[in-house]
Design a protein around this motif. Structure first.
Motif, PDB file in Angstrom:
ATOM      1  N   ARG A 286      53.141 -12.121  44.115  1.00 28.22           N
ATOM      2  CA  ARG A 286      53.216 -12.268  42.865  1.00 28.22           C
ATOM      3  C   ARG A 286      54.017 -10.998  42.004  1.00 28.22           C
ATOM      4  NH1 ARG A 286      51.770 -15.436  40.089  1.00 28.22           N
ATOM      5  NH2 ARG A 286      49.642 -16.083  40.857  1.00 28.22           N
ATOM      6  N   HIS A 287      54.302  -9.704  42.478  1.00 25.89           N
ATOM      7  CA  HIS A 287      54.984  -8.793  41.688  1.00 25.89           C
ATOM      8  C   HIS A 287      56.233  -8.751  42.504  1.00 25.89           C
ATOM      9  CE1 HIS A 287      50.629  -8.155  40.807  1.00 25.89           C
ATOM     10  NE2 HIS A 287      50.872  -8.571  40.017  1.00 25.89           N
ATOM     11  N   ASN A 288      56.783  -9.296  43.751  1.00 19.88           N
ATOM     12  CA  ASN A 288      57.160  -8.858  45.054  1.00 19.88           C
ATOM     13  C   ASN A 288      58.311 -10.094  45.384  1.00 19.88           C
ATOM     14  OD1 ASN A 288      57.232  -6.120  45.916  1.00 19.88           O
ATOM     15  ND2 ASN A 288      55.352  -6.754  46.309  1.00 19.88           N
ATOM     16  N   VAL A 289      58.332 -10.830  45.026  1.00 13.96           N
ATOM     17  CA  VAL A 289      58.519 -12.006  44.917  1.00 13.96           C
ATOM     18  C   VAL A 289      59.631 -12.576  43.611  1.00 13.96           C
ATOM     19  CG1 VAL A 289      58.551 -15.215  45.076  1.00 13.96           C
ATOM     20  CG2 VAL A 289      57.328 -13.503  46.685  1.00 13.96           C
ATOM     21  N   LEU A 290      60.868 -12.769  43.752  1.00 13.06           N
ATOM     22  CA  LEU A 290      61.364 -12.896  42.215  1.00 13.06           C
ATOM     23  C   LEU A 290      62.273 -14.262  41.868  1.00 13.06           C
ATOM     24  CD1 LEU A 290      63.782  -9.719  42.802  1.00 13.06           C
ATOM     25  CD2 LEU A 290      61.382  -9.735  41.872  1.00 13.06           C
ATOM     26  N   GLY A 291      62.730 -15.198  42.636  1.00 14.45           N
ATOM     27  CA  GLY A 291      63.402 -16.328  42.874  1.00 14.45           C
ATOM     28  C   GLY A 291      62.131 -17.030  43.979  1.00 14.45           C
ATOM     29  N   LEU A 292      62.557 -18.539  43.690  1.00 10.51           N
ATOM     30  CA  LEU A 292      61.943 -19.862  44.908  1.00 10.51           C
ATOM     31  C   LEU A 292      63.525 -20.912  44.967  1.00 10.51           C
ATOM     32  CD1 LEU A 292      58.542 -20.071  44.018  1.00 10.51           C
ATOM     33  CD2 LEU A 292      59.489 -18.935  45.720  1.00 10.51           C
ATOM     34  N   GLN A 293      63.369 -21.350  45.728  1.00  9.64           N
ATOM     35  CA  GLN A 293      63.606 -22.969  45.985  1.00  9.64           C
ATOM     36  C   GLN A 293      62.447 -23.603  46.176  1.00  9.64           C
ATOM     37  OE1 GLN A 293      66.087 -24.257  49.263  1.00  9.64           O
ATOM     38  NE2 GLN A 293      67.342 -25.437  48.032  1.00  9.64           N
ATOM     39  N   ALA A 294      62.056 -24.492  46.007  1.00 11.98           N
ATOM     40  CA  ALA A 294      60.953 -25.726  46.122  1.00 11.98           C
ATOM     41  C   ALA A 294      61.068 -26.910  45.748  1.00 11.98           C
ATOM     42  CB  ALA A 294      59.686 -24.944  44.890  1.00 11.98           C
ATOM     43  N   VAL A 295      60.609 -27.453  46.410  1.00 16.93           N
ATOM     44  CA  VAL A 295      60.129 -29.073  46.661  1.00 16.93           C
ATOM     45  C   VAL A 295      59.143 -29.594  44.975  1.00 16.93           C
ATOM     46  CG1 VAL A 295      60.994 -30.921  47.158  1.00 16.93           C
ATOM     47  CG2 VAL A 295      61.719 -29.266  48.381  1.00 16.93           C
ATOM     48  N   LEU A 296      59.326 -30.290  44.379  1.00 15.89           N
ATOM     49  CA  LEU A 296      58.140 -30.818  43.739  1.00 15.89           C
ATOM     50  C   LEU A 296      57.549 -32.374  44.402  1.00 15.89           C
ATOM     51  CD1 LEU A 296      59.985 -31.007  40.026  1.00 15.89           C
ATOM     52  CD2 LEU A 296      59.001 -28.853  41.263  1.00 15.89           C
ATOM     53  N   GLY A 297      56.507 -32.374  43.895  1.00 13.92           N
ATOM     54  CA  GLY A 297      55.728 -33.745  44.555  1.00 13.92           C
ATOM     55  C   GLY A 297      56.922 -34.950  44.057  1.00 13.92           C
ATOM     56  N   THR A 298      57.580 -34.810  43.492  1.00 15.74           N
ATOM     57  CA  THR A 298      58.292 -35.932  42.873  1.00 15.74           C
ATOM     58  C   THR A 298      59.786 -36.084  43.919  1.00 15.74           C
ATOM     59  OG1 THR A 298      59.558 -34.556  41.045  1.00 15.74           O
ATOM     60  CG2 THR A 298      58.368 -35.578  40.167  1.00 15.74           C
ATOM     61  N   GLY A 299      59.702 -34.814  44.751  1.00 12.04           N
ATOM     62  CA  GLY A 299      60.905 -34.623  45.754  1.00 12.04           C
ATOM     63  C   GLY A 299      61.916 -34.153  45.138  1.00 12.04           C
ATOM     64  N   GLU A 300      62.073 -33.781  43.352  1.00 12.48           N
ATOM     65  CA  GLU A 300      63.566 -33.365  42.719  1.00 12.48           C
ATOM     66  C   GLU A 300      63.152 -31.455  44.295  1.00 12.48           C
ATOM     67  OE1 GLU A 300      63.322 -35.350  39.007  1.00 12.48           O
ATOM     68  OE2 GLU A 300      60.612 -34.596  39.879  1.00 12.48           O
ATOM     69  N   ILE A 301      64.500 -30.662  44.042  1.00 13.78           N
ATOM     70  CA  ILE A 301      65.074 -29.829  44.578  1.00 13.78           C
ATOM     71  C   ILE A 301      65.046 -29.172  42.710  1.00 13.78           C
ATOM     72  CG2 ILE A 301      65.300 -27.993  46.189  1.00 13.78           C
ATOM     73  CD1 ILE A 301      66.128 -30.560  48.036  1.00 13.78           C
ATOM     74  N   ILE A 302      63.558 -28.044  42.874  1.00 13.11           N
ATOM     75  CA  ILE A 302      64.975 -27.136  42.017  1.00 13.11           C
ATOM     76  C   ILE A 302      65.094 -25.297  42.312  1.00 13.11           C
ATOM     77  CG2 ILE A 302      63.509 -28.073  40.400  1.00 13.11           C
ATOM     78  CD1 ILE A 302      61.114 -25.858  40.428  1.00 13.11           C
ATOM     79  N   ARG A 303      65.815 -24.541  41.619  1.00 10.21           N
ATOM     80  CA  ARG A 303      65.830 -23.512  41.396  1.00 10.21           C
ATOM     81  C   ARG A 303      64.876 -22.424  40.592  1.00 10.21           C
ATOM     82  NH1 ARG A 303      68.408 -20.998  46.087  1.00 10.21           N
ATOM     83  NH2 ARG A 303      69.014 -22.775  47.486  1.00 10.21           N
ATOM     84  N   THR A 304      64.178 -21.253  41.080  1.00 10.54           N
ATOM     85  CA  THR A 304      64.356 -20.975  40.452  1.00 10.54           C
ATOM     86  C   THR A 304      64.675 -18.812  40.244  1.00 10.54           C
ATOM     87  OG1 THR A 304      61.750 -19.755  40.865  1.00 10.54           O
ATOM     88  CG2 THR A 304      62.014 -22.431  39.575  1.00 10.54           C
ATOM     89  N   GLY A 305      64.274 -18.250  39.213  1.00  6.06           N
ATOM     90  CA  GLY A 305      64.078 -16.801  39.341  1.00  6.06           C
ATOM     91  C   GLY A 305      66.069 -16.674  40.012  1.00  6.06           C
ATOM     92  N   GLY A 306      65.908 -15.575  40.184  1.00  5.03           N
ATOM     93  CA  GLY A 306      66.838 -14.982  41.562  1.00  5.03           C
ATOM     94  C   GLY A 306      66.989 -13.538  41.643  1.00  5.03           C
ATOM     95  N   ARG A 307      67.866 -13.162  41.918  1.00  7.64           N
ATOM     96  CA  ARG A 307      68.527 -11.748  42.456  1.00  7.64           C
ATOM     97  C   ARG A 307      68.131 -10.386  41.024  1.00  7.64           C
ATOM     98  NH1 ARG A 307      72.794 -11.838  47.729  1.00  7.64           N
ATOM     99  NH2 ARG A 307      71.479 -14.028  47.576  1.00  7.64           N
ATOM    100  N   ILE A 308      67.158 -10.778  40.294  1.00  6.83           N
ATOM    101  CA  ILE A 308      66.845 -10.075  39.353  1.00  6.83           C
ATOM    102  C   ILE A 308      65.363  -9.925  39.050  1.00  6.83           C
ATOM    103  CG2 ILE A 308      69.096 -11.365  37.676  1.00  6.83           C
ATOM    104  CD1 ILE A 308      67.425 -13.164  36.666  1.00  6.83           C
TER     105      ILE A 308
END
Ligand SMILES: Cc1cc2nc3c(=O)[nH]c(=O)nc-3n(C[C@H](O)[C@H](O)[C@H](O)COP(=O)(O)OP(=O)(O)OC[C@H]3O[C@@H](n4cnc5c(N)ncnc54)[C@H](O)[C@@H]3O)c2cc1C
Ligand SMILES: Cc1cc2nc3c(=O)[nH]c(=O)nc-3n(C[C@H](O)[C@H](O)[C@H](O)COP(=O)(O)OP(=O)(O)OC[C@H]3O[C@@H](n4cnc5c(N)ncnc54)[C@H](O)[C@@H]3O)c2cc1C
Lengths: 458, 458
Positions: free
Chosen positions: A160-182
């Motif tokens: 939890r303290h060492n992940v800053l961002g994700l790309q992930a696919v929701l159950g709906t099949g939608e792709i999102i990006r969260t967070g970043g190099r920040i």
């Protein structure tokens, strides 16, 4: 129908990357949970891109196929154990380190990358991803799924303290990006943190931005035997408070120490009479960018350990230090080989560890069950191997131990997760209001409920 | 009807703790957002317990009254600015430090406690809560609401990294507890992290468990002028990579430095010719438990700053160091007094700061607007004061600056939050899939939508 589904899935990933029926190797039927029966999934798909993952989820939704994500299958909660009618999405082909970004101290990786591969790649830049669960064949995606910890969490925090961002696919099949190099962000709900530790029930992770720390050039490992367990646990908050900031702070009880050193054929130079009088050990890892500071700190630590009642203090040489840490990492295999019936990792407030362990051991004693172990003491995270053959008695014993942990202000699992293995206990011990809230949150991500049913909540 | 509501609310908190209509003082009509018009709320309630908060939410639900939480009202996003028809729940009476727990390095506090009060209480134990936004009259509940950061975040992280558990009341009036006196947990979705930074839109926080760190005995502040801004920003990742682990790493541009030192009547001993040639300054705070190590580190830092192109390096004495940090904390008031029309805090990857600032200044230049500032450089968090009277031009300018930040992989706000002030920009620039997901998550907590409508999402 099943053939139809297989054909549709194969269309998404290519026929070479879709297995079904008897073609599915046994290894995909389980993770490292000790208690669950292996269950071969209906299908194994090995996608190469986020778009393919989305395509798989669309097919699964259409046909009502339950979906389980799998990294390396080293998890201990059964959360990567698939359903017989289900689709296992294995991330083994999405295993690249996409970038080691030294300017921002991050790496961008695909979820299937193993920790050993990432460790090698970051070492080249003098950096490290500091999540080290005992098993380095584990994947970063699996770390995210279980919010993995490991020995270095006392200094660097958990996944939890060492992940800053994700790309992930929701159950709906939608792709999102969260967070970043920040490292900070205050612009909407933190979806990164919500997905971390969700055990594949909210979204499938297709890319991870991990935080990196400088590798420190100088390290040492200190071993301190104690004549009683309470004293070792009482020492822990004092070491944390000292400001010495150890990278490792583990306790190991005498039976576990005997077992892991025996398995590793490891002689630590502890004289027989000290060993025989010792109930428990503290292992303290220290690192510094400067050798002189390291040595000065080890001296301070040695004195402090003496004051806190250590029977003796050993600064291990490089070889045996490494071997002891490795043996500790392999404690799970040792427990398994010794016939342990379950392995648990309750977390409690650091200062309540002695009370918790006392209660857990007494609960075992009353049922003639073995309750032995070690733990990430700096985090209050107690790993116990349970020796108790009768499944009903074991269930009752576990319930009592978990309830004690929760009662003391802790939780059933500090880092392994709830998965399938501890779900029943979780649903019994957790506040029903929170369970219902979590179910509503799950539906926000996965309205049809295809993601890892049977894990955590449902 | 309004009287009926007032009577019902007064029943919950007691008549002495419910204000309505003209009895509501002006101070409750705003936070420190520069652009929003003050709006006196219909009612101000001052609950004393979680149960009273729950009672207020039940009345609000029944009567469809929008509810805004307020700590100290020092937020910069308008998120604590109430609705004219709404209920403002002020946590000023729930302001106790319930416990400083030295064994677990945590404090348990009510949300209305101010940072200065908590600082005084933890100091007695040699510990500190390391979230220091510039304004120490701010409350811990407000920190949680905005996920506040401040100067020490470069070493210790933001609120998110320093809050371990919450008691909170959902929009439904249900009371939950999340997390605990533990630093890791892997047992269900992390509701603590989800509520942090949600700006009062998911739940009202009634108790907070904060993490404490040892206070370090020795500190120093180093000031380094640079002849150009790009160079100062390029120096930042190098200092982070050095392993010196500064507690403060700020950049201040020359106009801002002139303004804040002028306001504070502060002479830093920088000769005129250096000051005149300087485009920008780096301020580096260093702390250590050991005085010798501090001095050795400052020497290394000085050399490094020289290599990185600093025109000179000043180690400030205690008095002027403290004054400079205070002046930096008050930069907002200085900007406000100078007539700034808005203040923003975009965050970008550390290595993209120069590019971001270049683009932001150019965007201002094209519109004859002033864009000056300082920032938590170690975090890539750039605080800019915007001088641009025409609201339409300003809107366009902000949009361009925010879009640039997002484009570079950053976010609209690093620590102030979106609130009412930046909501429109947020809804335009954020992925619609994520917005819809966040809306569904919000409904999981607050099905009727009474919590802070108009903030963040709706
Ligand atoms: C010897 C040994 C020692 C261990 N020591 C520790 C320890 O000290 N600390 C610790 O925390 N753990 C420890 N573990 C457990 C395990 O290594 C970690 O939990 C690790 O994070 C699992 O990684 P994995 O790739 O094997 O995950 P898997 O077992 O494949 O999956 C774990 C979870 O993550 C989900 N998942 C995997 N990939 C994705 C993805 N791409 N998207 C969404 N969800 C995904 C799965 O569905 C599952 O819920 C140990 C295990 C062993 C065998
Ligand atoms: C001079 C100055 C300097 C500043 N510097 C910084 C800085 O460096 N870094 C930084 O991050 N911020 C900074 N700020 C902004 C501000 O101090 C912080 O955002 C602080 O956290 C706000 O606390 P507050 O108690 O005043 O919150 P408020 O303004 O009262 O509320 C802030 C948000 O939290 C919500 N909230 C408040 N209490 C609760 C509760 N109990 N439950 C649920 N939600 C609640 C509100 O609804 C609102 O959304 C500065 C402000 C000023 C005036």
């Amino acid at each position: 129908m099943a053939e139809d589904v297989a054909a549709r899935l194969a269309e998404v990933v290519g026929a070479a990357h879709l297995l079904s029926g008897d073609a599915v190797p046994e290894d995909y039927a389980h993770d490292e949970e000790l208690t669950g029966e292996p269950r071969r999934p209906g299908y194994v798909a090995k996608p190469a891109t986020a778009e393919e993952v989305a395509g798989l989820l669309r097919v699964a939704t259409e046909h009502g196929v339950p979906v389980t994500a799998r990294g390396s299958g080293t998890g201990l909660s059964g959360a990567a154990r698939p359903r017989p009618d289900g689709l296992l999405v294995s991330f083994e082909r999405m295993n690249a380190v996409l970038e080691v970004d030294t300017g921002n101290h991050v790496a961008v990786v695909q979820p299937g990358v193993t920790l050993s591969e990432l460790d090698a790649r970051t070492a080249e830049a003098g950096l490290q991803y500091t999540v080290y669960p005992g098993e380095l064949s584990a994947s970063v995606g699996g770390n995210v799924g279980s919010n993995a910890g490991g020995m270095r969490a006392v200094r660097y925090g958990v996944t939890r303290h060492n992940v800053l961002g994700l790309q992930a696919v929701l159950g709906t099949g939608e792709i999102i990006r969260t967070g970043g190099r920040i490292t900070k962000i205050s612009s909407g709900y933190d979806l990164t943190q919500l997905i971390i530790g969700s055990e594949g029930t909210l979204a499938l992770v297709t890319e991870v931005i991990v935080r990196l720390h400088p590798r420190l050039a100088h390290g040492a490992t200190v071993l301190a035997p104690f004549t009683d367990l309470d004293r070792v646990l009482a020492a822990v908050p004092r070491i944390v408070a000292s400001g010495l900031a150890p990278t490792i702070l583990e306790y190991i009880d005498n039976l576990t120490m005997a077992a892991i050193t025996h398995t590793a054929q490891l002689a630590l130079g502890v004289p027989d009479e000290v060993r025989e009088a010792s109930q428990s050990y503290l292992v303290v890892g220290m690192e510094n960018r400067d050798a002189d500071r390291l040595h000065a700190d080890i001296e301070v630590l040695g004195e402090l350990l003496g004051e806190l009642g250590a029977a003796d203090v050993y600064v291990l040489d490089g070889g045996s230090a490494r071997k002891l840490i490795e043996a500790r990492e392999k404690a799970f295999w040792t427990a398994k080989a010794a016939g342990a019936d379950d392995v648990i990792d309750v977390v409690v407030p650091r200062s309540a560890m002695a009370q918790f362990l006392g209660a857990a051991r007494a609960a075992g004693h009353r049922r003639e069950a073995g309750v032995i172990g070690c733990g990430h003491a700096g985090d209050g995270n107690v790993h116990l191997a349970i020796f108790c053959k009768d499944p009903d008695v074991r269930r009752e014993l576990l319930h009592e131990i978990f309830a004690e942990g929760v009662e003391l202000g802790g939780a059933i699992s500090g880092e392994h997760g709830i998965g399938r293995a501890k779900r029943e206990h979780f649903l019994e011990l957790e506040d029903p209001v929170k369970i219902e809230l979590m179910r509503r949150i799950k539906r926000s991500f996965d309205p049809v409920g295809i993601l890892n049913p049977g894990v955590l909540l449902t």
